[in-house]
Design a protein around this motif. Structure first.
Motif, PDB file in Angstrom:
ATOM      1  N   LEU A   1       6.429 -32.379  40.759  1.00 51.89           N
ATOM      2  CA  LEU A   1       6.893 -31.545  41.860  1.00 51.89           C
ATOM      3  C   LEU A   1       6.101 -31.871  43.117  1.00 51.89           C
ATOM      4  CD1 LEU A   1       7.021 -28.111  40.001  1.00 51.89           C
ATOM      5  CD2 LEU A   1       8.991 -29.468  40.695  1.00 51.89           C
ATOM      6  N   VAL A   2       6.770 -31.827  44.245  1.00 54.08           N
ATOM      7  CA  VAL A   2       6.117 -32.046  45.535  1.00 54.08           C
ATOM      8  C   VAL A   2       6.311 -30.796  46.377  1.00 54.08           C
ATOM      9  CG1 VAL A   2       6.055 -33.423  47.636  1.00 54.08           C
ATOM     10  CG2 VAL A   2       6.517 -34.534  45.435  1.00 54.08           C
ATOM     11  N   ALA A   3       5.202 -30.211  46.810  1.00 55.15           N
ATOM     12  CA  ALA A   3       5.240 -29.052  47.704  1.00 55.15           C
ATOM     13  C   ALA A   3       4.841 -29.520  49.097  1.00 55.15           C
ATOM     14  CB  ALA A   3       4.295 -27.961  47.218  1.00 55.15           C
ATOM     15  N   THR A   4       5.751 -29.380  50.042  1.00 59.81           N
ATOM     16  CA  THR A   4       5.567 -29.889  51.396  1.00 59.81           C
ATOM     17  C   THR A   4       5.596 -28.734  52.386  1.00 59.81           C
ATOM     18  OG1 THR A   4       6.754 -31.908  50.773  1.00 59.81           O
ATOM     19  CG2 THR A   4       6.456 -31.487  53.127  1.00 59.81           C
ATOM     20  N   ARG A   5       4.595 -28.672  53.262  1.00 63.28           N
ATOM     21  CA  ARG A   5       4.567 -27.633  54.284  1.00 63.28           C
ATOM     22  C   ARG A   5       4.717 -28.256  55.665  1.00 63.28           C
ATOM     23  NH1 ARG A   5       0.049 -22.840  55.323  1.00 63.28           N
ATOM     24  NH2 ARG A   5       1.259 -21.742  56.935  1.00 63.28           N
ATOM     25  N   THR A   6       5.780 -27.871  56.361  1.00 65.99           N
ATOM     26  CA  THR A   6       6.011 -28.296  57.732  1.00 65.99           C
ATOM     27  C   THR A   6       5.989 -27.054  58.608  1.00 65.99           C
ATOM     28  OG1 THR A   6       8.400 -28.129  57.378  1.00 65.99           O
ATOM     29  CG2 THR A   6       7.395 -30.273  57.044  1.00 65.99           C
TER      30      THR A   6
ATOM     31  N   LEU B   1      -3.302 -21.318  48.710  1.00 68.79           N
ATOM     32  CA  LEU B   1      -2.541 -21.771  49.867  1.00 68.79           C
ATOM     33  C   LEU B   1      -1.076 -22.016  49.522  1.00 68.79           C
ATOM     34  CD1 LEU B   1      -5.143 -24.333  51.293  1.00 68.79           C
ATOM     35  CD2 LEU B   1      -4.741 -21.980  52.067  1.00 68.79           C
ATOM     36  N   LEU B   2      -0.800 -22.213  48.233  1.00 69.35           N
ATOM     37  CA  LEU B   2       0.571 -22.471  47.796  1.00 69.35           C
ATOM     38  C   LEU B   2       1.406 -21.197  47.654  1.00 69.35           C
ATOM     39  CD1 LEU B   2      -0.099 -25.158  45.041  1.00 69.35           C
ATOM     40  CD2 LEU B   2       1.128 -25.528  47.183  1.00 69.35           C
ATOM     41  N   ALA B   3       0.800 -20.055  47.871  1.00 70.79           N
ATOM     42  CA  ALA B   3       1.523 -18.800  47.663  1.00 70.79           C
ATOM     43  C   ALA B   3       2.816 -18.750  48.465  1.00 70.79           C
ATOM     44  CB  ALA B   3       0.630 -17.616  48.030  1.00 70.79           C
ATOM     45  N   GLY B   4       2.785 -19.292  49.685  1.00 71.96           N
ATOM     46  CA  GLY B   4       3.988 -19.270  50.504  1.00 71.96           C
ATOM     47  C   GLY B   4       5.122 -20.108  49.951  1.00 71.96           C
ATOM     48  N   ALA B   5       4.797 -21.064  49.073  1.00 74.25           N
ATOM     49  CA  ALA B   5       5.832 -21.935  48.517  1.00 74.25           C
ATOM     50  C   ALA B   5       6.640 -21.262  47.421  1.00 74.25           C
ATOM     51  CB  ALA B   5       5.197 -23.207  47.971  1.00 74.25           C
ATOM     52  N   SER B   6       6.162 -20.125  46.915  1.00 82.52           N
ATOM     53  CA  SER B   6       6.822 -19.505  45.774  1.00 82.52           C
ATOM     54  C   SER B   6       8.215 -18.984  46.101  1.00 82.52           C
ATOM     55  CB  SER B   6       5.954 -18.357  45.232  1.00 82.52           C
ATOM     56  OG  SER B   6       5.780 -17.362  46.209  1.00 82.52           O
ATOM     57  N   ASP B   7       8.538 -18.789  47.381  1.00 82.63           N
ATOM     58  CA  ASP B   7       9.858 -18.304  47.773  1.00 82.63           C
ATOM     59  C   ASP B   7      10.790 -19.423  48.228  1.00 82.63           C
ATOM     60  OD1 ASP B   7       9.444 -15.559  47.285  1.00 82.63           O
ATOM     61  OD2 ASP B   7       8.366 -15.347  49.172  1.00 82.63           O
ATOM     62  N   ALA B   8      10.335 -20.649  48.199  1.00 80.73           N
ATOM     63  CA  ALA B   8      11.153 -21.763  48.683  1.00 80.73           C
ATOM     64  C   ALA B   8      12.173 -22.191  47.626  1.00 80.73           C
ATOM     65  CB  ALA B   8      10.266 -22.948  49.049  1.00 80.73           C
ATOM     66  N   ASP B   9      13.324 -22.659  48.099  1.00 76.35           N
ATOM     67  CA  ASP B   9      14.309 -23.243  47.189  1.00 76.35           C
ATOM     68  C   ASP B   9      13.804 -24.585  46.677  1.00 76.35           C
ATOM     69  OD1 ASP B   9      16.146 -21.189  47.487  1.00 76.35           O
ATOM     70  OD2 ASP B   9      17.147 -22.151  49.177  1.00 76.35           O
ATOM     71  N   VAL B  10      14.175 -24.916  45.451  1.00 79.91           N
ATOM     72  CA  VAL B  10      13.785 -26.203  44.860  1.00 79.91           C
ATOM     73  C   VAL B  10      14.946 -27.180  44.998  1.00 79.91           C
ATOM     74  CG1 VAL B  10      12.998 -27.385  42.790  1.00 79.91           C
ATOM     75  CG2 VAL B  10      12.310 -25.023  43.220  1.00 79.91           C
TER      76      VAL B  10
ATOM     77  N   GLY C   1       1.778 -36.657  58.733  1.00 77.45           N
ATOM     78  CA  GLY C   1       2.925 -35.978  58.165  1.00 77.45           C
ATOM     79  C   GLY C   1       2.546 -34.591  57.713  1.00 77.45           C
ATOM     80  N   PRO C   2       3.455 -33.923  57.026  1.00 76.67           N
ATOM     81  CA  PRO C   2       3.197 -32.558  56.583  1.00 76.67           C
ATOM     82  C   PRO C   2       2.144 -32.503  55.483  1.00 76.67           C
ATOM     83  CG  PRO C   2       5.248 -33.377  55.663  1.00 76.67           C
ATOM     84  CD  PRO C   2       4.788 -34.406  56.641  1.00 76.67           C
ATOM     85  N   SER C   3       1.564 -31.326  55.313  1.00 78.82           N
ATOM     86  CA  SER C   3       0.628 -31.113  54.212  1.00 78.82           C
ATOM     87  C   SER C   3       1.378 -31.210  52.897  1.00 78.82           C
ATOM     88  CB  SER C   3      -0.013 -29.726  54.352  1.00 78.82           C
ATOM     89  OG  SER C   3      -0.842 -29.439  53.245  1.00 78.82           O
ATOM     90  N   THR C   4       0.834 -32.006  51.941  1.00 78.47           N
ATOM     91  CA  THR C   4       1.575 -32.326  50.720  1.00 78.47           C
ATOM     92  C   THR C   4       0.735 -32.103  49.475  1.00 78.47           C
ATOM     93  OG1 THR C   4       2.820 -34.018  51.927  1.00 78.47           O
ATOM     94  CG2 THR C   4       2.868 -34.126  49.514  1.00 78.47           C
ATOM     95  N   TRP C   5       1.309 -31.350  48.550  1.00 77.39           N
ATOM     96  CA  TRP C   5       0.698 -31.116  47.243  1.00 77.39           C
ATOM     97  C   TRP C   5       1.556 -31.808  46.180  1.00 77.39           C
ATOM     98  CZ3 TRP C   5      -3.502 -27.631  46.160  1.00 77.39           C
ATOM     99  CH2 TRP C   5      -4.018 -26.989  47.304  1.00 77.39           C
ATOM    100  N   LEU C   6       0.932 -32.641  45.374  1.00 79.36           N
ATOM    101  CA  LEU C   6       1.595 -33.288  44.244  1.00 79.36           C
ATOM    102  C   LEU C   6       1.197 -32.522  42.985  1.00 79.36           C
ATOM    103  CD1 LEU C   6       3.324 -35.675  43.234  1.00 79.36           C
ATOM    104  CD2 LEU C   6       1.206 -37.014  43.086  1.00 79.36           C
ATOM    105  N   ILE C   7       2.172 -31.890  42.352  1.00 78.76           N
ATOM    106  CA  ILE C   7       1.898 -31.006  41.217  1.00 78.76           C
ATOM    107  C   ILE C   7       2.553 -31.579  39.960  1.00 78.76           C
ATOM    108  CG2 ILE C   7       2.176 -28.656  40.344  1.00 78.76           C
ATOM    109  CD1 ILE C   7       2.316 -27.760  43.275  1.00 78.76           C
TER     110      ILE C   7
END
Length: 310
Positions: free
Chosen positions: A90-95, A266-275, A52-58
């Motif tokens: 929070l879950v950060a998912t990269r697809t 690596l999470l820098a790209g997630a800062s512009d994502a909608d929650v 599955g996608p790369s997943t960060w549990l925060i």
């Protein structure tokens, strides 16, 4: 049962307070990064298996051990145990080239057999491994990385930046959260910012009358987004404070043993994502939330199409 609200929680950068502090990993010398990495702590965890996608549990931890140090940052339940609950999940998912950010309610109910059950946010207190396992088994989300930050780190971050700016919609009072603030713009310190985010039993002044906050959990999520967005704005305007803020907060950050502090860049790209808020069904008594078909549809939609296994 009534459906708990789901869908977008405005365009706020909920992860940015964490990302903003730690993304400096790509901006400072490697030797400094090594020092910061050693200031953070490790948690030995077994990660689930599954494609599955790369997943960060925060996780944002309510670390009550700080009360013994005279640094009570707002325990609202009257507990005095030396344990930490996951107050924010929070879950950060990269697809591929896209990030998804998902806010998970801490009252998610899970079963572990023999009539035993629990709530996801309390699992860290009992055993961090349980939280990782139940995120897999109950939500079908396998974590690749775990980042846990105490709420003291958040307070220290805001104070290290000289405070942040927020705009309060209504006069608010919440005795348990130690919050008493008027409507309008405010420049607040770390403790006030935290109380503003955590308030869940507050009252607001509407049309001259004090009433229970009609926004409920949605209001808490909205305020969290507002505060973290304000933190990011402050970070961007005060780059000279980044190292000092990172130095103060690193001891209150816990990572799984396979993840290094510098990898948070690596999470820098997630800062512009909608929650998005994970769709769940709330129990009739309001004490917990349960997974339903909307939960499964949502997780499949962001890439978790195979069954997560331990």
């Amino acid at each position: 049962m009534t459906a708990a609200p789901g869908g977008p929680i405005r365009r706020h950068r909920v992860l940015s307070c964490l990302i903003g502090v730690l993304v400096l990993a790509v901006l400072v010398p490697v030797i400094v990064l090594g020092v910061l990495d050693h200031r953070s702590g490790d948690v030995a965890l077994r990660m689930p298996t599954g494609d599955g996608p790369s997943t960060w549990l925060i996780l944002g931890l309510d670390d009550r051990t700080q009360q013994a140090e005279g640094n009570d940052i707002g325990d609202q339940d009257g507990h005095r145990d030396a344990a930490a609950n996951a107050d924010v999940i929070l879950v950060a998912t990269r697809t591929e080239d896209q990030w998804h950010l998902t806010s998970v309610r801490r009252d998610v109910h899970y079963s572990i057999g023999m009539g035993l059950s629990g709530r996801l946010g309390l699992a860290w207190r009992d055993d961090p491994q349980t939280l990782v396992d139940q995120t897999c088994l109950t939500l079908n989300i396998p974590a690749d990385h775990v980042v846990a930050v105490t709420l003291r780190a958040f307070v220290d971050l805001v104070d290290a930046l000289g405070g942040i700016d927020i705009t309060v919609q209504h006069d608010m009072r919440d005795e348990r959260a130690a919050l008493d603030i008027t409507a309008g713009p405010h420049h607040v310190d770390g403790r006030t910012a935290l109380a503003y985010v955590r308030s869940r039993q507050g009252r607001v002044l509407i049309d001259g009358a004090w009433v229970d906050d009609p926004e409920g959990q949605d209001g808490r999520a909205r305020r969290a987004g507002e505060v973290f967005g304000a933190v990011v704005a402050r970070l961007r305007s005060r780059p000279g404070d980044w190292f000092g803020a990172a130095w103060r907060t690193a001891p209150d950050i816990r990572l799984d043993t396979r993840t290094h502090l510098w990898e948070l860049a690596l999470l820098a790209g997630a800062s512009d994502a909608d929650v998005q808020e994970l769709p769940l069904t709330q129990s009739p008594d309001g004490f917990y939330s349960e997974v339903d078909e909307r939960t499964r549809a949502y997780t499949e939609g962001i890439g978790y199409t195979r069954t997560c296994r331990l």
